[in-house]
Design a protein around this motif. Sequence first.
Motif, mmCIF file in Angstrom:
data_model
loop_
_atom_site.group_PDB
_atom_site.id
_atom_site.type_symbol
_atom_site.label_atom_id
_atom_site.label_comp_id
_atom_site.label_asym_id
_atom_site.label_seq_id
_atom_site.Cartn_x
_atom_site.Cartn_y
_atom_site.Cartn_z
ATOM 1 N N THR A 40 3.748 -13.307 -4.751
ATOM 2 C CA THR A 40 4.000 -11.697 -5.304
ATOM 3 C C THR A 40 5.535 -11.660 -5.842
ATOM 4 O O THR A 40 6.315 -12.625 -5.153
ATOM 5 N N PRO A 41 5.924 -10.870 -6.775
ATOM 6 C CA PRO A 41 4.776 -10.018 -7.485
ATOM 7 C C PRO A 41 4.388 -10.891 -8.694
ATOM 8 O O PRO A 41 4.975 -11.823 -9.279
ATOM 9 N N THR A 42 3.044 -10.527 -9.092
ATOM 10 C CA THR A 42 2.439 -11.398 -9.916
ATOM 11 C C THR A 42 1.437 -10.300 -10.620
ATOM 12 O O THR A 42 1.031 -9.323 -9.991
ATOM 13 N N GLU A 43 0.531 -10.584 -11.747
ATOM 14 C CA GLU A 43 -0.541 -9.894 -12.220
ATOM 15 C C GLU A 43 -1.363 -10.770 -12.995
ATOM 16 O O GLU A 43 -0.865 -12.154 -13.441
ATOM 17 N N VAL A 69 -2.181 -8.855 1.144
ATOM 18 C CA VAL A 69 -1.599 -8.043 0.012
ATOM 19 C C VAL A 69 -1.117 -6.688 0.695
ATOM 20 O O VAL A 69 -1.618 -6.107 1.485
ATOM 21 N N PHE A 72 -0.540 -2.945 -4.457
ATOM 22 C CA PHE A 72 -0.931 -3.494 -5.715
ATOM 23 C C PHE A 72 -1.429 -2.026 -6.427
ATOM 24 O O PHE A 72 -1.353 -1.073 -6.301
ATOM 25 N N ARG A 110 -2.167 -5.747 -10.906
ATOM 26 C CA ARG A 110 -0.781 -6.375 -10.316
ATOM 27 C C ARG A 110 -0.641 -6.275 -9.123
ATOM 28 O O ARG A 110 -1.020 -5.212 -8.255
ATOM 29 N N ILE A 111 -0.219 -7.296 -8.420
ATOM 30 C CA ILE A 111 -0.114 -7.480 -7.033
ATOM 31 C C ILE A 111 1.421 -7.179 -6.910
ATOM 32 O O ILE A 111 2.169 -8.106 -7.203
ATOM 33 N N LEU A 112 1.859 -6.194 -6.376
ATOM 34 C CA LEU A 112 3.269 -5.744 -6.186
ATOM 35 C C LEU A 112 4.204 -6.236 -5.177
ATOM 36 O O LEU A 112 5.164 -6.673 -5.121
ATOM 37 N N ALA A 113 3.331 -6.608 -3.982
ATOM 38 C CA ALA A 113 3.893 -7.171 -2.818
ATOM 39 C C ALA A 113 2.935 -7.604 -1.856
ATOM 40 O O ALA A 113 1.820 -7.257 -1.750
ATOM 41 N N SER A 114 3.352 -8.726 -1.188
ATOM 42 C CA SER A 114 2.284 -9.305 -0.114
ATOM 43 C C SER A 114 3.064 -9.792 0.791
ATOM 44 O O SER A 114 4.442 -10.142 0.871
#
Length: 132
Positions: A40-43, A69, A72, A110-114
Amino acid sequence: PATPVPPFLVDARDFAKGARGAQAKALTDARSGTAWKAATPTETVLDLASSATFNVVMLREDIAQGQHVASFAVDAEIAGQWQEIAKGTTIGHRRLLRVEPVTSSRIRLRILASRGAFHLSAFALYQCAFPE
């Protein structure tokens, strides 16, 4: 005999099934062995086969790989603009998010943090009626 559909389920069809996009197959193929793997971050954007109205978003991590995750968001493209329709912290084995009814043909996850690389194994959209 067929299993009866719960009375709150209006349309058991997964509107995300058959979506196109970079991660669409891994997220919508209903196979536990495939997953969208990333840091992350990714989308990713899913282009639905047609415009659909839905009020439940379902997400699932491949729990065999761990729960990673941490936050998100889910967006829908409405009138050419992205609008956030749901957000949350963990996903885990299965996360169901009740949202206001949305009609769209493009969905962005959107994965904001993991905590390390995540393995997201399922994404689905449903239309349900909820008891008052």
